[in-house]
Write an enzyme that holds these catalytic residues in place. Structure first.
Site, PDB file in Angstrom:
ATOM      1  N   GLU A  92      54.581  30.575 -19.093  1.00  0.00           N
ATOM      2  CA  GLU A  92      53.296  30.077 -18.624  1.00  0.00           C
ATOM      3  C   GLU A  92      52.481  29.424 -19.743  1.00  0.00           C
ATOM      4  O   GLU A  92      51.810  28.427 -19.526  1.00  0.00           O
ATOM      5  CB  GLU A  92      52.506  31.243 -18.013  1.00  0.00           C
ATOM      6  CG  GLU A  92      51.364  30.754 -17.160  1.00  0.00           C
ATOM      7  CD  GLU A  92      50.635  31.912 -16.509  1.00  0.00           C
ATOM      8  OE1 GLU A  92      51.280  32.955 -16.296  1.00  0.00           O
ATOM      9  OE2 GLU A  92      49.442  31.765 -16.232  1.00  0.00           O
ATOM     10  N   ASP A  93      52.556  29.983 -20.924  1.00  0.00           N
ATOM     11  CA  ASP A  93      51.627  29.554 -21.972  1.00  0.00           C
ATOM     12  C   ASP A  93      52.240  28.757 -23.119  1.00  0.00           C
ATOM     13  O   ASP A  93      51.520  28.263 -23.972  1.00  0.00           O
ATOM     14  CB  ASP A  93      50.931  30.788 -22.571  1.00  0.00           C
ATOM     15  CG  ASP A  93      50.094  31.520 -21.544  1.00  0.00           C
ATOM     16  OD1 ASP A  93      49.648  30.868 -20.592  1.00  0.00           O
ATOM     17  OD2 ASP A  93      49.903  32.737 -21.695  1.00  0.00           O
TER      18      ASP A  93
END
Ligand code: MN
Length: 753
Positions: A92-93
């Site tokens: 996600e990051d």
């Protein structure tokens, strides 16, 4: 800027956290391969997150390590889940893709990471609110039935985020906390993660009602010394007697959580001082001379030799564990100073399940070195191990039932169905069935098998015939009588509450209904032919309005079921003739010319505009709406919208008093409408709304009324003046676009004519 000394320090601290994780994981690791897996996951995660920091300022990698630590230490998950926890925010990051994870760590870890990533927190998106939460929750449950570890890691993730909520801004705190109490705490409870559930609830209270949280904590602290003294006095004789009978046990006092004390204070409307059971005594048997169930009962007998038990407060969760796997023996006894004290008796194994959860222990023990258990092996009872499986099956059924419906409906149903305790009932042969509280005898029939439910003729409880909607009690023995001829009807939906029974009955009715509709259509065609009525859209709709049905399929259905009599068709024919006559010009009763009001003469009624009229309050028609007139006895013509909730009724029962009406172009008259706005509370929302209304659209606000719910939801009603429908439409369009606004609807008052 961070200088190098700080960086060195940070590195050391990261390593320290990692080593702690590895130590906790040791009992779960079976070979070098698994050791390497965790090491590699840690290296990849710390490299990928190396330039990121959390809101608190600390390096980001502390978060995945903490989540992994919770996963192993507090949930008891193994190496696969630990690695997935370390990697859970990487996709996600950072630049890492799911494919990268799959290549490096294999598909099972990749799938878990993917699952955790997909359940985005509602605090992240711009679109937030209850419906967004519901959507997230639904997505979460989609993954739940695939791999429970996804949910367990999501819970670990949420727990760490709640523990570190302090550094978030107020709005985010409130939203995260409310989402936690709404979804995550009950879910933790349902999965048997008692400790996590309790901590989540306490943190919720801490961030939503700080003063209450602190007050209760302080009071608990203050009477700690006194409490401990009492507990020690209570425990002393028990320790002695247990030792004498060769039990090795830990006996200690367990203080109630702040949140549960607060709940009790509210429920019973009492002050803190009146909550008498602030603590319970727990006896955890580490070693015992006999089989564990009889060991617990032996201890019960030893305890009650000393303290007199309250016969009404005995709970045997060992013979029949709770739906979430909880096992324990509870009794309440009279302690020193005449105080009732709850005593919980369980073995070490039961205690571990109670604290860390059923899911973790029975479903995903992957390579778990079993802890040394004394007292022989445990007998598995029927239905025991499949508790989680049957829960997951129920979720799948619920999902199917709500296919295509809103997430909100799904979540409400889910909460009603799955976050409650269950009742236990038996078949005549003695098979145990678990159903949700409130389930009926008919639910029970469907629980046995859908065919049994389908042909259910009657139900007997403990030999006596009971109605279908008889609510099950714990321990009931139910016999289902069946007949080949018997089949579900619409009433049955009122008798069942389980998704399994509901969806089966609905499916059956839908199928049956379709056939009736086809039949009804054919019958109607025949009927119209006999009465020489043309069969077309207009006549069909006229009949629908006359008989007061919402839709054509309802009309067909009722005809197919033979609910419409021949005389009703004849009446329809009369009504139709009369209506055609009244619509001819010049056939109307005119109201007094003197009442004519030139200010509102822009409505053409019938063929001209010489009528006095008023606008109906039930639907507040405004220029641009499609309308009709209704001739009242004393009040001239009332104008209703054609989609007014009362329209069908008026037309069906007083068709001859209906008169055509149409708007002519208007000058500068304004109409009052009332709007209801629902959204997420955020600073400036009200200002944004009023800005658009007053300056942007130059609309006058007649009144504004704003409320705030405790879930951080904004609800307001606004009265304002608009020129016509298209003016209103443009305004609604603009308001809808404001960030945080969930829905805007025009308020109608259907009760007033
Ligand atoms: Mn995370």
């Amino acid at each position: 800027m961070i200088d190098t000394i700080d960086e060195e320090l940070e590195k050391k601290e990261i390593l320290r956290a990692y080593r702690r994780l590895r130590r906790s994981a040791t009992p779960f690791i079976k070979d070098d391969e698994e050791k390497k897996l965790i090491k590699k996951a840690f290296n990849v995660a710390s490299e990928a997150h190396k330039d990121m920091r959390r809101k608190s300022g600390e390096p980001y990698i502390f978060h995945p390590i903490a989540v992994a630590q919770i996963a192993v230490q507090e949930i008891g998950l193994g190496p696969t889940a630990i690695a997935a926890a370390l990697l859970h925010d990487v996709v996600e990051d950072t630049d890492w893709t799911l494919e990268d994870i799959e290549r490096e760590f294999g598909s099972s870890i990749a799938r878990i990471v993917d699952g955790v990533t997909k359940i985005a927190s509602s605090t992240q998106g711009a679109l937030s609110g209850v419906s967004q939460q519901a959507e997230n929750f639904r997505r979460m449950l989609l993954t739940l039935s695939d791999d429970v570890r996804v949910i367990l890691l999501k819970l670990a993730d949420r727990l760490h985020n709640m523990r570190t909520l302090e550094s978030m801004d107020r709005r985010k705190q409130l939203r995260t906390a409310s989402e936690t109490i709404f979804i995550y705490a009950p879910l933790a409870h349902r999965l048997g993660l008692y400790k996590i559930k309790t901590e989540l609830e306490d943190l919720y209270l801490k961030y939503t009602q700080k003063d209450i949280y602190e007050e209760i904590s302080e009071k608990l602290d203050k009477n700690k010394r006194q409490r401990n003294k009492y507990i020690n006095e209570f425990i002393r004789p028990l320790n002695e007697t247990l030792e004498k009978h060769h039990f090795k046990a830990r006996i200690f006092g367990r203080v109630k959580s702040v949140h549960s004390i607060w709940t009790k204070m509210q429920k019973q409307n009492i002050p803190f001082e009146k909550v008498f059971d602030l603590f319970a005594i727990r006896i955890v048997l580490d070693e015992f001379p006999e089989e564990e169930k009889s060991a617990c009962w032996k201890v019960y007998s030893l305890v009650t030799d000393y303290y007199h038990p309250n016969p009404e407060r005995l709970r045997d969760w060992i013979s029949t564990p709770r739906a979430n796997g909880y096992e324990s023996l509870h009794t309440t006894v009279m302690g020193p100073e005449g105080k009732w004290v709850e005593v919980q008796i369980r073995t070490k194994r039961m205690d571990e399940i109670a604290e860390k959860g059923y899911a973790a222990h029975w479903k995903y023990k992957e390579h778990h070195k079993p802890s040394k258990r004394s007292g022989g092996s445990r007998k598995m009872r029927k239905g025991q191990e499949s508790g989680l499986d049957s829960w997951l099956r129920n979720i799948r059924e619920l999902r199917e039932k709500h296919e295509g419906e809103s997430a909100m409906e799904f979540i409400n149903d889910f909460r009603a169905n799955f976050f409650q305790e269950e009742v236990f009932a038996f078949t005549p042969k003695g098979d145990l069935k678990k159903l949700p509280v409130g389930a009926t005898a008919l639910d029970f029939a469907f629980e046995i098998h859908s065919e049994v439910g389908h042909h259910c003729l009657g139900t007997k409880v403990n030999q006596k015939l009971v109605p279908f909607d008889y609510k099950l009690h714990n321990g009931d023995q139910i016999e289902v009588l069946t007949s080949k001829q018997s089949q579900p009807n619409a009433d049955w939906l009122n008798f069942v509450i389980t998704p399994k029974a509901q969806s089966y009955i609905k499916r059956f009715l839908r199928h049956e209904r379709r056939e009736v509709i086809i039949r009804g259509k054919e019958m109607l065609r025949q009927q119209f032919k006999e009465l020489s009525i043309e069969y077309n859209d207009t006549t069909l709709n006229e009949l629908r309005i006359f008989l007061n049905f919402r839709g054509l399929s309802e009309l067909y259905y009722n005809i197919g079921e033979d609910y419409i009599s021949k005389s009703q068709f004849r009446k329809f024919l009369e009504w139709k003739r009369k209506k055609e006559q009244t619509q001819k010009p010049g056939n109307q009763t005119r109201t007094n010319e003197a009442n004519f009001n030139p200010k509102v003469d822009t409505l053409v009624i019938g063929e001209d505009s010489g009528f006095k009229y008023t606008l109906a309050k039930c639907c507040n028609p405004i220029p641009g709406n499609s309308v009709f007139g209704f001739i009242t006895i004393n009040d001239g013509v009332k104008i209703h919208r054609t989609d007014c909730p009362n329209a069908a009724n008026l037309m069906a029962n007083h068709g001859y008093r209906i008169i055509k009406a149409q708007w002519k172009s208007r000058k500068n008259l304004m109409f009052q409408v009332e709007l209801e706005i629902i959204g997420n509370d955020r600073i400036g929302l009200v200002r944004d709304v009023t800005d658009i209304i007053s300056s942007n659209m130059r609309v006058n606000i007649g009144g504004i009324n704003v409320g705030l719910t405790d879930q951080g939801i904004f609800a307001g009603s606004i009265k304002l003046f608009v020129r016509d429908q298209s003016h209103l439409d443009t305004l609604l369009d603009k308001l809808q676009k404001i960030e945080g606004v969930e829905s805007i609807t025009q308020v109608r008052h259907p009760d007033t004519h």
